[in-house]
Design an enzyme around this catalytic site. Structure first.
Site, PDB file in Angstrom:
ATOM      1  N   PRO A   1       1.060  -1.166   0.009  1.00  0.00           N
ATOM      2  CA  PRO A   1      -0.203   0.345   0.375  1.00  0.00           C
ATOM      3  C   PRO A   1       0.844   0.828  -0.170  1.00  0.00           C
ATOM      4  O   PRO A   1       1.756   1.297   1.069  1.00  0.00           O
ATOM      5  CB  PRO A   1      -0.928  -0.037   1.243  1.00  0.00           C
ATOM      6  CG  PRO A   1      -0.305  -0.747   2.515  1.00  0.00           C
ATOM      7  CD  PRO A   1       0.593  -2.314   1.504  1.00  0.00           C
ATOM      8  N   ASN A   2       0.244   2.003  -0.781  1.00  0.00           N
ATOM      9  CA  ASN A   2       0.629   4.057  -1.377  1.00  0.00           C
ATOM     10  C   ASN A   2       2.219   3.792  -1.212  1.00  0.00           C
ATOM     11  O   ASN A   2       2.729   4.903  -1.504  1.00  0.00           O
ATOM     12  CB  ASN A   2       1.026   3.999  -0.019  1.00  0.00           C
ATOM     13  CG  ASN A   2      -0.607   4.553   1.495  1.00  0.00           C
ATOM     14  OD1 ASN A   2      -1.733   4.866   0.557  1.00  0.00           O
ATOM     15  ND2 ASN A   2      -0.312   3.891   2.321  1.00  0.00           N
TER      16      ASN A   2
ATOM     17  N   ARG B   1       5.325  10.796  -2.685  1.00  0.00           N
ATOM     18  CA  ARG B   1       4.982  11.382  -0.620  1.00  0.00           C
ATOM     19  C   ARG B   1       6.554  10.305  -0.103  1.00  0.00           C
ATOM     20  O   ARG B   1       7.594   9.959   0.116  1.00  0.00           O
ATOM     21  CB  ARG B   1       5.019   9.181  -1.236  1.00  0.00           C
ATOM     22  CG  ARG B   1       4.375   8.562   0.082  1.00  0.00           C
ATOM     23  CD  ARG B   1       4.838   7.276   0.278  1.00  0.00           C
ATOM     24  NE  ARG B   1       4.111   6.678   1.669  1.00  0.00           N
ATOM     25  CZ  ARG B   1       4.209   5.494   2.344  1.00  0.00           C
ATOM     26  NH1 ARG B   1       4.674   4.448   1.490  1.00  0.00           N
ATOM     27  NH2 ARG B   1       3.452   5.168   3.332  1.00  0.00           N
TER      28      ARG B   1
ATOM     29  N   TYR C   1      11.374   8.724   1.267  1.00  0.00           N
ATOM     30  CA  TYR C   1      11.258   7.737   0.648  1.00  0.00           C
ATOM     31  C   TYR C   1      11.849   7.664  -1.167  1.00  0.00           C
ATOM     32  O   TYR C   1      12.144   7.368  -1.672  1.00  0.00           O
ATOM     33  CB  TYR C   1       9.714   6.962  -0.380  1.00  0.00           C
ATOM     34  CG  TYR C   1       8.561   6.363   1.495  1.00  0.00           C
ATOM     35  CD1 TYR C   1       9.615   5.418   1.596  1.00  0.00           C
ATOM     36  CD2 TYR C   1       8.016   7.450   2.072  1.00  0.00           C
ATOM     37  CE1 TYR C   1       9.079   5.529   3.432  1.00  0.00           C
ATOM     38  CE2 TYR C   1       7.183   6.624   2.885  1.00  0.00           C
ATOM     39  CZ  TYR C   1       7.749   6.080   4.018  1.00  0.00           C
ATOM     40  OH  TYR C   1       7.345   5.531   4.502  1.00  0.00           O
TER      41      TYR C   1
ATOM     42  N   ALA D   1       2.990  -0.853   4.796  1.00  0.00           N
ATOM     43  CA  ALA D   1       2.566  -0.503   6.682  1.00  0.00           C
ATOM     44  C   ALA D   1       1.984  -1.809   7.024  1.00  0.00           C
ATOM     45  O   ALA D   1       2.238  -2.344   8.263  1.00  0.00           O
ATOM     46  CB  ALA D   1       1.098  -0.063   6.997  1.00  0.00           C
TER      47      ALA D   1
ATOM     48  N   HIS E   1       3.759  -4.314   9.060  1.00  0.00           N
ATOM     49  CA  HIS E   1       3.382  -4.206  10.844  1.00  0.00           C
ATOM     50  C   HIS E   1       2.232  -4.382  11.180  1.00  0.00           C
ATOM     51  O   HIS E   1       2.005  -4.953  12.625  1.00  0.00           O
ATOM     52  CB  HIS E   1       3.564  -2.505  11.502  1.00  0.00           C
ATOM     53  CG  HIS E   1       4.787  -1.766  10.752  1.00  0.00           C
ATOM     54  ND1 HIS E   1       6.217  -2.234  10.814  1.00  0.00           N
ATOM     55  CD2 HIS E   1       4.846  -1.094   9.606  1.00  0.00           C
ATOM     56  CE1 HIS E   1       7.156  -1.896   9.673  1.00  0.00           C
ATOM     57  NE2 HIS E   1       5.938  -0.893   9.087  1.00  0.00           N
TER      58      HIS E   1
ATOM     59  N   ASP F   1       1.360 -15.597   6.969  1.00  0.00           N
ATOM     60  CA  ASP F   1       0.791 -16.884   6.434  1.00  0.00           C
ATOM     61  C   ASP F   1       1.148 -18.024   5.253  1.00  0.00           C
ATOM     62  O   ASP F   1       0.950 -18.527   5.057  1.00  0.00           O
ATOM     63  CB  ASP F   1      -1.071 -17.140   7.732  1.00  0.00           C
ATOM     64  CG  ASP F   1      -0.147 -17.365   9.176  1.00  0.00           C
ATOM     65  OD1 ASP F   1       0.675 -17.486   9.197  1.00  0.00           O
ATOM     66  OD2 ASP F   1      -1.725 -17.508   9.182  1.00  0.00           O
TER      67      ASP F   1
ATOM     68  N   GLU G   1      12.314  -9.226   2.508  1.00  0.00           N
ATOM     69  CA  GLU G   1      11.604  -8.562   2.155  1.00  0.00           C
ATOM     70  C   GLU G   1      12.649  -6.603   2.365  1.00  0.00           C
ATOM     71  O   GLU G   1      13.819  -6.646   2.872  1.00  0.00           O
ATOM     72  CB  GLU G   1      11.011  -8.251   3.768  1.00  0.00           C
ATOM     73  CG  GLU G   1      10.246  -6.766   4.293  1.00  0.00           C
ATOM     74  CD  GLU G   1       9.772  -6.674   5.864  1.00  0.00           C
ATOM     75  OE1 GLU G   1       9.922  -7.842   6.352  1.00  0.00           O
ATOM     76  OE2 GLU G   1       9.984  -5.770   6.624  1.00  0.00           O
TER      77      GLU G   1
ATOM     78  N   LEU H   1      12.255   0.821   1.540  1.00  0.00           N
ATOM     79  CA  LEU H   1      12.829   2.018   0.822  1.00  0.00           C
ATOM     80  C   LEU H   1      13.598   2.327   2.179  1.00  0.00           C
ATOM     81  O   LEU H   1      15.109   3.076   2.037  1.00  0.00           O
ATOM     82  CB  LEU H   1      12.109   3.245   0.651  1.00  0.00           C
ATOM     83  CG  LEU H   1      12.291   2.359  -0.761  1.00  0.00           C
ATOM     84  CD1 LEU H   1      10.455   3.448  -1.033  1.00  0.00           C
ATOM     85  CD2 LEU H   1      12.603   3.011  -1.806  1.00  0.00           C
ATOM     86  N   SER H   2      12.759   2.702   3.641  1.00  0.00           N
ATOM     87  CA  SER H   2      13.450   4.134   4.781  1.00  0.00           C
ATOM     88  C   SER H   2      14.105   2.815   5.536  1.00  0.00           C
ATOM     89  O   SER H   2      13.877   1.325   5.288  1.00  0.00           O
ATOM     90  CB  SER H   2      11.696   4.361   4.747  1.00  0.00           C
ATOM     91  OG  SER H   2      10.818   3.855   5.626  1.00  0.00           O
TER      92      SER H   2
ATOM     93  N   ARG I   1      13.042   5.151  12.317  1.00  0.00           N
ATOM     94  CA  ARG I   1      11.617   5.672  12.888  1.00  0.00           C
ATOM     95  C   ARG I   1      11.280   5.363  13.746  1.00  0.00           C
ATOM     96  O   ARG I   1      11.081   5.195  15.100  1.00  0.00           O
ATOM     97  CB  ARG I   1      10.993   5.614  11.270  1.00  0.00           C
ATOM     98  CG  ARG I   1      11.959   5.868   9.963  1.00  0.00           C
ATOM     99  CD  ARG I   1      11.443   5.589   8.827  1.00  0.00           C
ATOM    100  NE  ARG I   1      10.056   6.528   8.556  1.00  0.00           N
ATOM    101  CZ  ARG I   1       9.030   6.505   8.320  1.00  0.00           C
ATOM    102  NH1 ARG I   1       8.866   5.492   7.340  1.00  0.00           N
ATOM    103  NH2 ARG I   1       7.888   6.889   7.576  1.00  0.00           N
TER     104      ARG I   1
ATOM    105  N   ARG J   1       7.472   0.902  13.338  1.00  0.00           N
ATOM    106  CA  ARG J   1       7.932   0.620  12.405  1.00  0.00           C
ATOM    107  C   ARG J   1       8.837  -0.749  12.788  1.00  0.00           C
ATOM    108  O   ARG J   1       9.388  -1.366  11.405  1.00  0.00           O
ATOM    109  CB  ARG J   1       8.170   1.704  11.879  1.00  0.00           C
ATOM    110  CG  ARG J   1       7.241   2.694  11.090  1.00  0.00           C
ATOM    111  CD  ARG J   1       7.857   3.403  10.404  1.00  0.00           C
ATOM    112  NE  ARG J   1       6.946   4.792   9.987  1.00  0.00           N
ATOM    113  CZ  ARG J   1       5.759   4.952   9.118  1.00  0.00           C
ATOM    114  NH1 ARG J   1       5.686   3.605   8.585  1.00  0.00           N
ATOM    115  NH2 ARG J   1       4.902   5.941   9.096  1.00  0.00           N
TER     116      ARG J   1
HETATM  117  C1  DQA Z   1       7.614   0.958   4.145  1.00  0.00           C
HETATM  118  C2  DQA Z   1       8.081   1.250   5.467  1.00  0.00           C
HETATM  119  C3  DQA Z   1       6.946   1.240   5.925  1.00  0.00           C
HETATM  120  O1  DQA Z   1       7.116   1.508   7.389  1.00  0.00           O
HETATM  121  C4  DQA Z   1       5.971   2.400   5.887  1.00  0.00           C
HETATM  122  O2  DQA Z   1       4.350   1.795   6.113  1.00  0.00           O
HETATM  123  C5  DQA Z   1       5.967   2.028   4.210  1.00  0.00           C
HETATM  124  C6  DQA Z   1       7.292   2.154   2.410  1.00  0.00           C
HETATM  125  C7  DQA Z   1       9.063   1.150   3.165  1.00  0.00           C
HETATM  126  O3  DQA Z   1       9.262   0.884   1.833  1.00  0.00           O
HETATM  127  O4  DQA Z   1      10.094   1.786   4.254  1.00  0.00           O
HETATM  128  O5  DQA Z   1       4.458   2.670   3.093  1.00  0.00           O
HETATM  129  O6  DQA Z   1       8.260   0.213   3.909  1.00  0.00           O
END
Ligand code: DQA
Length: 149
Positions: A10-11, A18, A23, A76, A79, A86, A97, A100-101, A106, A110
């Site tokens: 997501p996002n 963003r 990011y 997100a 978390h 699963d 996994e 970016l951040s 943080r 997170r």
């Molecule tokens: C993220 C870190 C997550 O905590 C956050 O919710 C994101 C981006 C990252 O790529 O740094 O959506 O996965």
């Protein structure tokens, strides 16, 4: 044919505009283009997709097998999603996994990943390079040079 799936949660479709301080300024299209190029140069196909919906991510993961490789930025859901954890465990696909951040530097919420324990590892905090290093590993894994456990 073995495939390298790159799933963004997501996002991440908002990349480029963003919170660039976290990011970066590259768009998802630019990141995907780089990853596809890397995979293609090594004779593999990268299937890059993004969704904002947890169930869709689960359905995509259910199509994978232990012969494939998954690079996943769960956003997100990292978390919050036991279901995602699963699903990865259920299909037993080797996965990395990616973030970016640096999720460990943080907000406290997170720093906990529900997904990392079912992945081979986690790459976090290197911006788009997190994906590039993951792709490099995925290629070597599928070529049989990665250390398989
Ligand atoms: C993220 C870190 C997550 O905590 C956050 O919710 C994101 C981006 C990252 O790529 O740094 O959506 O996965």
């Amino acid at each position: 044919m073995q495939k390298i799936s790159v799933f963004h949660g997501p996002n991440l479709n908002l990349l480029g505009r963003r919170e660039p301080e976290h990011y970066g300024r590259l768009t998802l299209e630019e990141i995907n283009a780089r990853l596809k190029e890397m995979a293609q140069a090594a004779g593999f196909e990268a299937d890059c997709r993004q969704t904002n919906h947890e169930g869709i991510l689960l359905d995509w993961i259910h199509t994978l097998t232990p012969e494939d490789f998954l690079i996943l930025n769960p956003g997100a859901f990292t978390h919050t999603s036991y279901a995602l954890r699963d699903a990865i465990a259920g299909v037993n696909v080797p996965a990395l996994e990616v973030h970016l951040s640096n999720i460990h530097a943080r907000e406290e919420f997170r720093s906990r990943s529900l997904i990392a324990p079912v992945c081979r590892g986690q790459i976090s905090g290197l911006g788009a390079e997190s994906y590039v290093l993951a792709m490099d590993y995925a290629i070597r894994w599928l070529q049989g040079q990665g250390v398989k456990k």
